[in-house]
Design an enzyme around this catalytic site. Structure first.
Site, mmCIF file in Angstrom:
data_model
loop_
_atom_site.group_PDB
_atom_site.id
_atom_site.type_symbol
_atom_site.label_atom_id
_atom_site.label_comp_id
_atom_site.label_asym_id
_atom_site.label_seq_id
_atom_site.Cartn_x
_atom_site.Cartn_y
_atom_site.Cartn_z
ATOM 1 N N ARG A 162 0.827 -1.207 0.000
ATOM 2 C CA ARG A 162 0.000 0.000 0.000
ATOM 3 C C ARG A 162 0.864 1.261 0.000
ATOM 4 O O ARG A 162 1.788 1.392 0.788
ATOM 5 C CB ARG A 162 -0.879 0.004 1.247
ATOM 6 C CG ARG A 162 -1.805 1.192 1.245
ATOM 7 C CD ARG A 162 -2.654 1.251 2.480
ATOM 8 N NE ARG A 162 -3.600 2.340 2.350
ATOM 9 C CZ ARG A 162 -4.879 2.287 2.668
ATOM 10 N NH1 ARG A 162 -5.372 1.171 3.160
ATOM 11 N NH2 ARG A 162 -5.663 3.328 2.499
ATOM 12 N N ALA B 90 -13.175 3.563 0.086
ATOM 13 C CA ALA B 90 -12.247 4.167 1.043
ATOM 14 C C ALA B 90 -12.299 3.431 2.366
ATOM 15 O O ALA B 90 -13.375 3.127 2.870
ATOM 16 C CB ALA B 90 -12.613 5.635 1.260
ATOM 17 N N ASP B 91 -11.128 3.166 2.938
ATOM 18 C CA ASP B 91 -11.109 2.615 4.285
ATOM 19 C C ASP B 91 -10.694 3.743 5.235
ATOM 20 O O ASP B 91 -10.562 4.897 4.818
ATOM 21 C CB ASP B 91 -10.181 1.399 4.384
ATOM 22 C CG ASP B 91 -8.734 1.726 4.051
ATOM 23 O OD1 ASP B 91 -7.953 0.780 3.869
ATOM 24 O OD2 ASP B 91 -8.366 2.928 3.966
ATOM 25 N N SER B 92 -10.462 3.413 6.507
ATOM 26 C CA SER B 92 -10.201 4.488 7.468
ATOM 27 C C SER B 92 -8.898 5.211 7.157
ATOM 28 O O SER B 92 -8.811 6.422 7.348
ATOM 29 C CB SER B 92 -10.199 3.948 8.894
ATOM 30 O OG SER B 92 -9.347 2.833 8.977
#
Lengths: 322, 137
Positions: A162, B90-92
């Site tokens: 990521r 979207a994640d946190s």
């Protein structure tokens, strides 16, 4: 390949043509409830689930509300991810067969007063609610569900690759504590720094989720996570570990916990592609430094389950666990 | 407008359009700017959408830029002011990064309690303008 459309909100079951050719009747293998020391961790890889009628089989497990939420997602992969997340949590909890009245489709969920999702069990005569806790986390390429008995649990998974769009140290200064910023600032290699940032994020996120109060209930700046070298000789760890035994502890600047003041952490590399962090609360009176017993399964519900703890799919990074 | 092609092996979902699809637009729906210009309207809330006069279209556009960049949205994916970030995947961590991106772009500081309430482009734009106003006061 034949394609078809199945109406999500219709109460009438539309049996899709392909289902006659493939409908997995492999039942969910029942699993014993975790003991008080154990954490169970189930995960699914969306890339491995492509069969449309299997996906429809999962869709039929969901409540109308869950189906609505799946369809709100923008984009096919996101819809599939949302579907698999709900299918994973329902099938996982159903395996434990806590209550004969409750099946994978009749399971009900609600949010606690802080907004954390939990199972809503039917009322028993004695009023006792089963003590099964769960927590879900997901990335586009892996979805996981952690399960414990009688301990709050939080999990977080992130892709190892990521990328962070902001500057890592700026981000850390803004959201992490001084100690954590120093830890990251001391790393000169940007790639290693990025990896350590993500590991720290997953641990912090797992803690906040275990607390169950939401992001603003335990702002990241109000607690510090540290790696400590573990006390020698107090326990035995299994052989599958490259890293030194280290304990991860949390120092909270506020009185964070209501009923448990000890938090156990585990962080490991999962399936070669992700970092996974677990945080569970243990009673304050529990013995110190007892390692968490972790069992990890890779699953495609109704198709296959594979226990992968003890293999190279699970590589310890930190925390005391077996 | 069908979202899925008939030959896609993933097209097992029904076609649902909760919000009107805007084809081919890179920026946010222009209807926002029309509504925002009417200063005499009070803020209306319906079950479906929130119409607000407070955020200017330029603010909304800039928020969209930050969100698009963070979530790596394909250019053809429409970004409506009231679409939830979570619906876009979207994640946190994405949400926190978006908030940080907005703080830098607008030179403001968003309290962590408020950050949790930013779930759409519209909410972000409204909060930003509120904070800018407070700063100027």
């Amino acid at each position: 390949m034949l394609s078809y459309l199945c109406r999500a909100t219709s109460s009438m079951k539309t049996h899709c043509f392909n289902q006659k050719f493939f409908h997995s009747s492999f039942p969910l293998a029942p699993v014993q409830l975790p003991s008080h020391q154990e954490t169970h961790f189930w995960y699914i890889l969306p890339n491995e689930v492509k069969n449309a009628s299997l996906l429809n089989q999962y869709l039929e497990l969901l409540s109308p509300h869950e189906k609505e939420n799946v369809f709100r997602m923008r984009g096919e992969e996101l819809k599939k991810g949302a579907l698999l997340a709900r299918a994973l949590v329902r099938t996982t909890i159903a395996r434990y067969q806590v209550n004969p009245q409750v099946s994978v489709t009749s399971l009900k969920f609600r949010k606690n007063i802080h907004g954390k999702p939990e199972v809503e069990w039917p009322h028993n005569d004695d009023g006792h609610q089963p003590l099964l806790h769960f927590n879900l986390s997901h990335t586009s390429s892996l979805i996981a569900c952690g399960v414990t008995m009688n301990s709050p649990i939080g999990i977080d998974v992130e892709e190892k690759q990521r990328t962070i769009k902001n500057n890592i140290l700026s981000f850390a200064r803004r959201y992490f504590t001084h100690h954590e910023v120093e830890l990251l600032a001391a790393i000169s290699d940007p790639e290693v720094q990025r990896q350590e940032f993500i590991k720290l994020w997953t641990l912090k996120e797992a803690y906040v989720k275990a607390l169950g109060r939401g992001f603003s209930g335990a702002p990241f700046k109000t607690f510090t996570l540290r790696y400590k070298a573990a006390a020698k000789g107090s326990f035995h760890l299994s052989g599958n570990s490259n890293s030194e035994a280290s304990e991860i502890t949390v120092d909270s600047f506020e009185n964070a916990s209501d009923f448990t003041s000890k938090w156990q952490f585990a962080i490991f590399e999962l399936a070669g592609s992700h970092y996974a962090a677990i945080c569970r609360g243990i009673p304050a009176e529990a013995e110190g430094s007892v390692p968490m017993k972790l069992t990890v399964w890779k699953t495609i519900p109704f198709v296959e389950d594979k226990r992968v703890s003890g293999t190279d799919a699970v590589v310890r990074i930190g925390g005391l666990f077996d | 407008m069908a979202s899925f092609s008939a030959t896609s092996s993933l097209s097992f979902f029904s076609v649902r359009a909760n919000n009107p699809q805007v084809s081919g637009r890179n920026s946010c729906l222009k209807v926002v700017s029309m509504v925002s210009a009417r200063n005499s309207f009070t803020s209306l809330r319906t079950a479906r959408f929130h119409v607000s006069c407070s955020a200017r279209p330029e603010t909304v556009e800039q928020v969209c830029e930050v969100v698009r960049k963070q979530l790596v949205l394909p250019a053809e994916r429409p970004l409506l002011p009231n679409t939830k970030f979570s619906e876009l995947g979207a994640d946190s961590l994405d949400t926190v990064e978006i908030v940080m991106g907005l703080e830098e772009k607008f030179d403001i500081e968003v309290a962590e309690e408020s950050a949790e309430n930013i779930t759409t482009v519209q909410e972000a734009a409204d909060l930003i303008e509120k904070l800018i106003l407070k700063k100027g006061a």
